[in-house]
Design an enzyme around this catalytic site. Structure first.
Site, mmCIF file in Angstrom:
data_model
loop_
_atom_site.group_PDB
_atom_site.id
_atom_site.type_symbol
_atom_site.label_atom_id
_atom_site.label_comp_id
_atom_site.label_asym_id
_atom_site.label_seq_id
_atom_site.Cartn_x
_atom_site.Cartn_y
_atom_site.Cartn_z
ATOM 1 N N GLY A 181 0.795 -1.227 0.000
ATOM 2 C CA GLY A 181 0.000 0.000 0.000
ATOM 3 C C GLY A 181 0.824 1.271 0.000
ATOM 4 N N VAL A 182 0.349 2.257 0.730
ATOM 5 C CA VAL A 182 1.030 3.557 0.751
ATOM 6 C C VAL A 182 2.406 3.428 1.420
ATOM 7 C CG1 VAL A 182 -0.029 4.423 2.901
ATOM 8 C CG2 VAL A 182 0.618 6.028 1.101
ATOM 9 N N ASP A 183 2.527 2.524 2.360
ATOM 10 C CA ASP A 183 3.796 2.268 3.056
ATOM 11 C C ASP A 183 4.871 1.834 2.042
ATOM 12 O OD1 ASP A 183 5.598 1.791 5.106
ATOM 13 O OD2 ASP A 183 4.576 0.008 5.883
ATOM 14 N N SER A 197 -5.632 3.219 7.513
ATOM 15 C CA SER A 197 -6.401 1.989 7.837
ATOM 16 C C SER A 197 -7.496 1.618 6.836
ATOM 17 C CB SER A 197 -7.039 2.050 9.242
ATOM 18 O OG SER A 197 -6.077 1.789 10.233
ATOM 19 N N THR A 198 -7.744 2.446 5.813
ATOM 20 C CA THR A 198 -8.894 2.157 4.935
ATOM 21 C C THR A 198 -8.548 1.251 3.752
ATOM 22 O OG1 THR A 198 -8.584 4.078 3.484
ATOM 23 C CG2 THR A 198 -9.910 4.410 5.481
#
Ligand code: AR6
Length: 165
Positions: free
Chosen positions: A31-33, A116-117
């Protein structure tokens, strides 16, 4: 104080700090991480190793390395189960603690992803309400932060954040 919603890749933003939706290890992930670690380069992981992880709701700062942003604030969102396991309080802590860290470092502009989404499964409408309410509350306190950008990666997230705002 200014709050904005944009649709963008958070790794492209030239703000004082972007917030990372990390996991407890703080050593990267999907994800964004994953996107933030790829764009910042390997020095980010080295800096993260020194922090010995973080608890859900905590926030810790590193430099931004190869990112256009000066700093990254790493926070760990809750994994959503049913909303009855402290998820709202933990998500609120992510936003509040990220802005507290920004204030401690006298930062002015901060960009948040929709923590968290994604992989952690928090329902978007519920998460957006907490995100916007908490940021408004924090900006009403005495803080160095004058601008917060909510960064949506898709149209639906942008719409829900805008409606909430
Ligand atoms: N820019 C802005 N937003 C993005 C980007 C980007 N480049 N990429 C994804 N998003 P997620 P989580 C959005 O899953 O739910 C990782 O493996 C995405 O569309 O990244 O908090 C961590 O290591 C969604 O709206 O984070 C953890 O293990 C939002 O960012 C776990 O995922 C958050 O989705 C954290 O899960």
């Amino acid at each position: 104080m200014a709050i904005e919603v944009i649709k963008e890749d958070i790794t492209k933003l030239k703000v004082d700090a972007i917030v990372n939706a990390a996991n407890k290890s703080l050593l990267g992930g999907g994800g964004v991480d994953g996107a933030i670690h790829r764009a910042a380069g390997p020095e980010l992981k080295e800096a993260c190793k020194k922090m010995n992880g973080a608890e859900t709701g905590e926030a810790k700062l590193t430099e931004g390395f190869d990112l256009p942003a000066d700093y990254v604030i790493h926070t760990v969102g809750p994994v959503y189960r049913d909303g009855e396991h402290g998820e709202p309080e933990k998500l609120k802590a992510c936003y509040a603690n990220s802005l507290k860290v920004a204030n401690e470092h006298k930062l002015q502009s901060v960009a948040f992803p929709a923590i968290s989404t994604g992989i952690y499964g928090y329902p978007l409408d519920k998460a957006a309400k907490i995100a916007i309410e908490t940021v408004k509350e924090e900006l009403e306190r005495n803080t160095s932060v004058t601008k917060v950008v909510f960064v949506a990666f898709d149209d639906k997230t942008k719409q829900i954040l805008e409606n909430q705002l």
